[in-house]
Write a protein that holds these residues in place. Structure first.
Motif, PDB file in Angstrom:
ATOM      1  N   LEU A 151       0.832  -1.205   0.000  1.00 36.65           N
ATOM      2  CA  LEU A 151       0.000   0.000   0.000  1.00 36.65           C
ATOM      3  C   LEU A 151       0.865   1.254   0.000  1.00 36.65           C
ATOM      4  N   MET A 152       1.885   1.300   0.844  1.00 35.04           N
ATOM      5  CA  MET A 152       2.751   2.478   0.893  1.00 35.04           C
ATOM      6  C   MET A 152       3.423   2.726  -0.453  1.00 35.04           C
ATOM      7  N   LEU A 153       3.903   1.646  -1.087  1.00 37.24           N
ATOM      8  CA  LEU A 153       4.548   1.794  -2.390  1.00 37.24           C
ATOM      9  C   LEU A 153       3.544   2.208  -3.460  1.00 37.24           C
ATOM     10  N   ALA A 154       2.369   1.595  -3.450  1.00 32.61           N
ATOM     11  CA  ALA A 154       1.358   1.914  -4.459  1.00 32.61           C
ATOM     12  C   ALA A 154       0.914   3.364  -4.345  1.00 32.61           C
ATOM     13  N   CYS A 155       0.747   3.845  -3.123  1.00 30.59           N
ATOM     14  CA  CYS A 155       0.343   5.235  -2.914  1.00 30.59           C
ATOM     15  C   CYS A 155       1.452   6.182  -3.347  1.00 30.59           C
ATOM     16  N   LEU A 156       2.683   5.890  -2.958  1.00 27.87           N
ATOM     17  CA  LEU A 156       3.811   6.764  -3.271  1.00 27.87           C
ATOM     18  C   LEU A 156       4.038   6.865  -4.778  1.00 27.87           C
ATOM     19  N   PHE A 157       3.894   5.744  -5.476  1.00 29.02           N
ATOM     20  CA  PHE A 157       4.160   5.732  -6.919  1.00 29.02           C
ATOM     21  C   PHE A 157       2.881   5.848  -7.753  1.00 29.02           C
ATOM     22  N   GLU A 158       1.813   6.364  -7.096  1.00 30.05           N
ATOM     23  CA  GLU A 158       0.570   6.782  -7.768  1.00 30.05           C
ATOM     24  C   GLU A 158      -0.143   5.647  -8.498  1.00 30.05           C
ATOM     25  N   ARG A 159      -0.122   4.467  -7.903  1.00 24.23           N
ATOM     26  CA  ARG A 159      -0.896   3.335  -8.425  1.00 24.23           C
ATOM     27  C   ARG A 159      -2.156   3.215  -7.567  1.00 24.23           C
ATOM     28  N   TYR A 160      -3.037   4.187  -7.735  1.00 28.45           N
ATOM     29  CA  TYR A 160      -4.141   4.361  -6.797  1.00 28.45           C
ATOM     30  C   TYR A 160      -5.204   3.256  -6.840  1.00 28.45           C
ATOM     31  N   PRO A 161      -5.606   2.750  -8.009  1.00 26.65           N
ATOM     32  CA  PRO A 161      -6.579   1.640  -7.985  1.00 26.65           C
ATOM     33  C   PRO A 161      -6.060   0.442  -7.197  1.00 26.65           C
ATOM     34  N   GLU A 162      -4.771   0.121  -7.373  1.00 24.75           N
ATOM     35  CA  GLU A 162      -4.154  -0.977  -6.622  1.00 24.75           C
ATOM     36  C   GLU A 162      -4.120  -0.649  -5.130  1.00 24.75           C
ATOM     37  N   ALA A 163      -3.823   0.612  -4.817  1.00 26.56           N
ATOM     38  CA  ALA A 163      -3.754   1.023  -3.412  1.00 26.56           C
ATOM     39  C   ALA A 163      -5.108   0.876  -2.722  1.00 26.56           C
ATOM     40  N   VAL A 164      -6.184   1.252  -3.405  1.00 29.42           N
ATOM     41  CA  VAL A 164      -7.516   1.144  -2.804  1.00 29.42           C
ATOM     42  C   VAL A 164      -7.877  -0.322  -2.563  1.00 29.42           C
ATOM     43  N   LYS A 165      -7.523  -1.204  -3.500  1.00 28.41           N
ATOM     44  CA  LYS A 165      -7.791  -2.637  -3.302  1.00 28.41           C
ATOM     45  C   LYS A 165      -7.030  -3.162  -2.088  1.00 28.41           C
ATOM     46  N   LEU A 166      -5.786  -2.729  -1.928  1.00 30.70           N
ATOM     47  CA  LEU A 166      -4.997  -3.151  -0.767  1.00 30.70           C
ATOM     48  C   LEU A 166      -5.590  -2.608   0.522  1.00 30.70           C
ATOM     49  N   PRO A 178       2.987  -0.056  14.337  1.00 25.74           N
ATOM     50  CA  PRO A 178       3.839   0.841  13.556  1.00 25.74           C
ATOM     51  C   PRO A 178       3.216   1.278  12.233  1.00 25.74           C
ATOM     52  N   TYR A 179       2.293   0.470  11.730  1.00 31.64           N
ATOM     53  CA  TYR A 179       1.763   0.716  10.396  1.00 31.64           C
ATOM     54  C   TYR A 179       0.403   1.418  10.381  1.00 31.64           C
ATOM     55  N   LEU A 180      -0.279   1.474  11.507  1.00 34.97           N
ATOM     56  CA  LEU A 180      -1.670   1.927  11.500  1.00 34.97           C
ATOM     57  C   LEU A 180      -1.827   3.346  10.973  1.00 34.97           C
ATOM     58  N   SER A 181      -1.006   4.275  11.454  1.00 36.42           N
ATOM     59  CA  SER A 181      -1.155   5.660  10.992  1.00 36.42           C
ATOM     60  C   SER A 181      -0.829   5.768   9.504  1.00 36.42           C
ATOM     61  N   ARG A 182       0.198   5.042   9.038  1.00 39.06           N
ATOM     62  CA  ARG A 182       0.536   5.075   7.610  1.00 39.06           C
ATOM     63  C   ARG A 182      -0.557   4.445   6.778  1.00 39.06           C
ATOM     64  N   TYR A 183      -1.197   3.421   7.316  1.00 41.99           N
ATOM     65  CA  TYR A 183      -2.320   2.804   6.608  1.00 41.99           C
ATOM     66  C   TYR A 183      -3.429   3.823   6.387  1.00 41.99           C
ATOM     67  N   HIS A 184      -3.859   4.502   7.456  1.00 41.79           N
ATOM     68  CA  HIS A 184      -4.959   5.465   7.320  1.00 41.79           C
ATOM     69  C   HIS A 184      -4.550   6.640   6.428  1.00 41.79           C
ATOM     70  N   PHE A 185      -3.293   7.049   6.506  1.00 42.67           N
ATOM     71  CA  PHE A 185      -2.803   8.158   5.684  1.00 42.67           C
ATOM     72  C   PHE A 185      -2.809   7.778   4.204  1.00 42.67           C
ATOM     73  N   SER A 190      -5.118   7.756  -1.264  1.00 42.12           N
ATOM     74  CA  SER A 190      -5.437   6.933  -2.432  1.00 42.12           C
ATOM     75  C   SER A 190      -6.916   7.042  -2.791  1.00 42.12           C
ATOM     76  N   ARG A 191      -7.765   7.046  -1.792  1.00 41.01           N
ATOM     77  CA  ARG A 191      -9.198   7.162  -2.055  1.00 41.01           C
ATOM     78  C   ARG A 191      -9.544   8.557  -2.575  1.00 41.01           C
ATOM     79  N   LEU A 192      -8.847   9.579  -2.093  1.00 36.59           N
ATOM     80  CA  LEU A 192      -9.063  10.925  -2.627  1.00 36.59           C
ATOM     81  C   LEU A 192      -8.630  11.002  -4.094  1.00 36.59           C
ATOM     82  N   ALA A 193      -7.540  10.319  -4.420  1.00 36.50           N
ATOM     83  CA  ALA A 193      -7.088  10.294  -5.819  1.00 36.50           C
ATOM     84  C   ALA A 193      -8.125   9.612  -6.710  1.00 36.50           C
ATOM     85  N   MET A 194      -8.739   8.545  -6.205  1.00 38.21           N
ATOM     86  CA  MET A 194      -9.787   7.857  -6.974  1.00 38.21           C
ATOM     87  C   MET A 194     -11.031   8.737  -7.085  1.00 38.21           C
ATOM     88  N   TYR A 195     -11.330   9.475  -6.040  1.00 36.79           N
ATOM     89  CA  TYR A 195     -12.473  10.403  -6.062  1.00 36.79           C
ATOM     90  C   TYR A 195     -12.272  11.450  -7.142  1.00 36.79           C
TER      91      TYR A 195
END
Length: 372
Positions: free
Chosen positions: A274-289, A305-312, A317-322
């Motif tokens: 998810l972090m990689l998909a969001c960073l490299f703008e693969r948003y449909p994949e990020a939303v599925k993850l 350790p991951y919870l805040s990064r997950y929500h961020f 990613s969902r805003l990008a899809m919106y």
């Protein structure tokens, strides 16, 4: 081991469901929280000492079942922990009080609005260690606190430093079964505390040189997985958004890990993807993850350790899809972003140095896509 433990408990008059429904776990957690809310920390600490061999035997067996149920049956682990607290409140404290509250606190970190309660009970566990100085669970209680709870209130660098001390204590006491846990979380917090990626990469690569009595396949796999993420961020992989490179190849290793019994592997993989998909703008994949993670982290306490990064990442990613789909503000995507933002705000309230910037960035991105 779980079946035998449940059978022995039944013989002692304690009947626990083998596969508790999530609704039961949630109801029992709510009941337990109400009971604990009525008590101050000092009143819990000053409960009388537990007497009677039967109650102590029941408590010992239930505590011994918590490690076995960690990956195999998370719902049963929660019910067992709740029953342990019931026993403490009704029959008094024991040398197990510290580990019971240390196990209970991380359960609350995955429940919205319960970060303050998790911090309270983990600190209570540390105070119980002082009360029972010879507790055999000292290293584990401190590990749970600094790896799973403290980052909700302090900078991860503090957790990393404290876990170094836990690691040293484990080495000196010969607790080689536990020692890999602080070793691993030290490296996780090294990354999240903002150390230079080259340095993080060197430390992860160095884990392969650990002594044989500490090294494990789990530790090796997790270090390779995170090292590949770091190599991607350093630009040393032709597949920037995928875990494919010198340290890890998801095409070969993911099918094997997904078929394993350890759900933490699968969730950690999804977090990193998810972090990689969001960073490299693969948003449909990020939303599925995001959707996969959402259903998997219920009552999974060791993902702090991951919870805040997950929500961020999920919110962005969902805003990008919106924006791409040009939907109305009433769309479900915006509602989900609001839920992520609410959780981030709770994290920021407890530890602004870790999460407040995420809150502001999501707010800014939301304003941008809505044209405000």
């Amino acid at each position: 081991a779980i079946e035998l433990g449940l059978e022995i408990l039944t013989g002692l008059g304690v009947h626990l469901p083998k596969a508790p429904a999530q609704e039961l776990v949630e109801a029992e957690l709510e009941r337990t929280e109400r009971s604990l809310d009525r008590l101050t920390d000092d009143s819990i600490l000053n409960l009388p000492t537990m007497e009677g061999s039967r109650h102590r035997a029941i408590l010992r067996i239930m505590v011994s079942l918590t490690p076995a149920t960690f990956f195999a049956n998370r719902a049963l682990r929660q019910i067992i922990t709740i029953k342990c607290i019931d026993l403490l409140l009704s029959h008094g404290n024991s040398e197990f009080s510290a580990i019971i509250f240390a196990v209970y606190a991380p359960i609350l970190t995955t429940i919205p609005g319960k970060i303050a309660a998790a911090l309270r009970y983990s600190r209570l566990a540390i105070r119980f260690l002082e009360q029972y100085e010879n507790s055999q669970y000292g290293n584990r209680v401190r590990y749970y606190f600094y790896a799973w709870i403290a980052p909700f209130s302090d900078h991860p660098r503090k957790s990393m430093q404290a876990l170094q001390r836990v690691k040293q204590d484990c080495m000196e006491s010969g607790d080689f079964e536990l020692v890999e846990e602080p070793i691993w979380f030290i490296e996780v917090y090294r990354f999240f505390s903002g150390e230079a990626l080259e340095k993080v990469n060197d430390h992860l690569a160095g884990l392969d040189e650990l002594p044989q009595n500490i090294w494990s396949m789990r530790l090796s796999t997790m270090s390779d997985l995170h090292r590949q993420m770091v190599l991607n961020l350093l630009g040393r992989s032709r597949h920037r958004g995928a875990l494919i490179g010198d340290a890890f190849d998801e095409r070969v290793q993911l099918p094997r890990l997904r078929n394993g019994r350890n759900p933490h592997f699968r969730v950690t993989i999804h977090f990193i993807q998810l972090m990689l998909a969001c960073l490299f703008e693969r948003y449909p994949e990020a939303v599925k993850l995001t959707e996969k993670i959402e259903s998997a982290i219920v009552f999974m306490p060791n993902v702090a350790p991951y919870l805040s990064r997950y929500h961020f990442c999920a919110a962005l990613s969902r805003l990008a899809m919106y924006e791409t789909k040009r939907r109305t503000p009433e769309d479900a995507l915006i509602e989900k972003v609001a839920a992520h933002q609410q959780q981030l705000q709770q994290f920021a309230d407890a530890a602004p140095m870790n999460c407040l910037h995420m809150v502001h960035l999501v707010k800014a991105e939301l304003a941008r896509v809505e044209g405000r």
